[in-house]
Enzyme design. Structure first.
Site, PDB file in Angstrom:
ATOM      1  N   LYS A   1      20.078 -23.338  28.365  1.00 27.96           N
ATOM      2  CA  LYS A   1      18.999 -23.403  29.466  1.00 27.96           C
ATOM      3  C   LYS A   1      18.506 -24.948  29.281  1.00 27.96           C
ATOM      4  O   LYS A   1      18.251 -25.594  30.313  1.00 27.96           O
ATOM      5  CB  LYS A   1      18.349 -22.539  29.569  1.00 27.96           C
ATOM      6  CG  LYS A   1      19.016 -21.282  30.065  1.00 27.96           C
ATOM      7  CD  LYS A   1      18.324 -19.882  30.023  1.00 27.96           C
ATOM      8  CE  LYS A   1      19.149 -18.859  30.382  1.00 27.96           C
ATOM      9  NZ  LYS A   1      18.790 -17.545  30.206  1.00 27.96           N
TER      10      LYS A   1
ATOM     11  N   GLN B   1      13.435 -14.357  28.553  1.00 27.44           N
ATOM     12  CA  GLN B   1      14.600 -14.140  27.988  1.00 27.44           C
ATOM     13  C   GLN B   1      14.789 -12.490  27.565  1.00 27.44           C
ATOM     14  O   GLN B   1      13.789 -12.129  26.929  1.00 27.44           O
ATOM     15  CB  GLN B   1      14.892 -14.945  27.003  1.00 27.44           C
ATOM     16  CG  GLN B   1      16.291 -14.853  26.408  1.00 27.44           C
ATOM     17  CD  GLN B   1      17.627 -15.326  27.264  1.00 27.44           C
ATOM     18  OE1 GLN B   1      17.291 -16.312  27.999  1.00 27.44           O
ATOM     19  NE2 GLN B   1      18.577 -14.367  27.559  1.00 27.44           N
TER      20      GLN B   1
ATOM     21  N   ASP C   1      14.754 -15.851  37.727  1.00 30.00           N
ATOM     22  CA  ASP C   1      15.763 -14.817  37.563  1.00 30.00           C
ATOM     23  C   ASP C   1      15.901 -13.828  38.781  1.00 30.00           C
ATOM     24  O   ASP C   1      16.983 -13.356  38.662  1.00 30.00           O
ATOM     25  CB  ASP C   1      15.162 -14.132  36.049  1.00 30.00           C
ATOM     26  CG  ASP C   1      15.917 -14.256  34.975  1.00 30.00           C
ATOM     27  OD1 ASP C   1      17.104 -14.934  35.156  1.00 30.00           O
ATOM     28  OD2 ASP C   1      15.588 -14.101  33.914  1.00 30.00           O
TER      29      ASP C   1
END
Ligand code: NAD
Length: 281
Positions: A52, A96, A119
């Protein structure tokens, strides 16, 4: 032989386009920034987080990785998120997953401001997706839809079958395809006669987490097969679809690696840019 839906090619094209957009945003005084919070030392998570950061660098956006100890407390994690919520340099926040067991994932995700939730896991964004309103769409299913559209595949009225009902892939993928007017079936670990469902699919999405699970006899000739799975088998990364057999019957297929995984990162960049623009407005 199936045509290949290459996430690698599509994401390389997107990186170029996104880099141009970022430069234009900078000229307008908008500086997108992504913060990734990593708790613990999980090796797979470390790789995802590193990728990322690399993607951010390629398109020229500011990125920050916050590493927290495996045994950090819920309060410490929430406090970190609050600081990022209030940081004007940060347009998108990603925690994460999975988190260590002692942490409350739901509370963590709902602490992220919905407009910074790149997300798309905040309940506000989940609700918007399921009611057809504009919100942040989770990266992996958004990437799946992007690939289908980019290949010019007509979705209206098609039978879509999704194997897997997770909140991060299966369910949002089903909702997106429903919003595109597919007739959607969601299959899962308790589904009976799975192959009877999958053989009806014009579009088959596999998000199971079991190597080579989908075999050629489960696929309708000419179907579009989207393999979301990322599994490690004998030191190699493989998907949920038995690629070599299924490519002989499918009309389109995504490879692993070089398929959906690449698009997931591209869509994270997309969500970060969209978040930065929305916050600037
Ligand atoms: P998950 O474990 O949360 O969900 C798996 C789903 O598969 C469950 O809903 C379960 O009911 C279903 N399932 C399990 N066994 C089954 C069976 N025998 N028959 C039918 N259904 C069955 O997993 P997830 O987070 O949705 O991820 C799925 C896969 O996708 C994993 O391999 C993961 O690594 C991968 N993944 C890839 C990306 C990407 O960017 N490409 C992103 C997220 C997840």
């Amino acid at each position: 032989m199936a045509k290949i839906l290459s996430g690698k090619e599509m994401s390389e094209q997107l990186i170029q386009e996104q880099a141009v957009r970022v430069a234009q945003l900078h000229e307008q005084g908008i500086f997108p920034g992504l913060a990734v919070v990593l708790v613990g030392e999980d090796p797979a998570s470390q790789i995802y987080v590193r990728n990322k950061g690399i993607a951010c660098e390629k398109i020229g956006i500011h990125s920050q990785t916050i590493r927290m100890a495996e045994d950090c407390s819920q309060e410490e994690l929430l406090d970190t998120i609050q600081k990022l919520n209030n940081d004007p340099k940060i347009s998108g926040i990603l925690v994460q997953l999975p988190l260590p067991k002692h942490l409350n994932e739901e509370e963590v995700l709902s602490t992220i401001l919905p407009e910074k939730d790149v997300d798309g896991f905040h309940l506000m964004n989940v609700g918007k997706l399921s009611t057809g309103q504009t919100g942040v769409v989770p990266c992996t299913p958004k990437g799946v839809l992007y690939m289908l559209k980019q290949a010019g595949i007509d979705l209206k009225g098609k039978e879509a079958v999704i194997i897997g009902r997770s909140n991060i892939v299966g369910k949002p993928a089903a909702t997106l395809l429903l919003n595109e007017h597919c007739t959607v079936t969601i299959c899962h670990s308790r589904t009976q006669n799975l192959a009877e469902h999958t053989r009806r699919a014009d579009i088959l999405v596999a998000a199971i987490g079991k190597p080579n699970f989908v075999t050629a006899d489960m696929v309708k000739p000419g179907a579009v097969v989207i393999d979301v799975g990322i599994n490690r088998l004998d030191g190699k990364v493989v998907g949920d679809v038995a690629y070599e057999d299924v490519e002989k019957v499918a009309g389109w297929i995504t490879p692993v690696p070089g398929g959906v995984g690449k698009m997931t990162i591209s869509m994270l960049m997309e969500n970060t840019l969209e978040a930065a623009c929305a916050q600037a407005r």
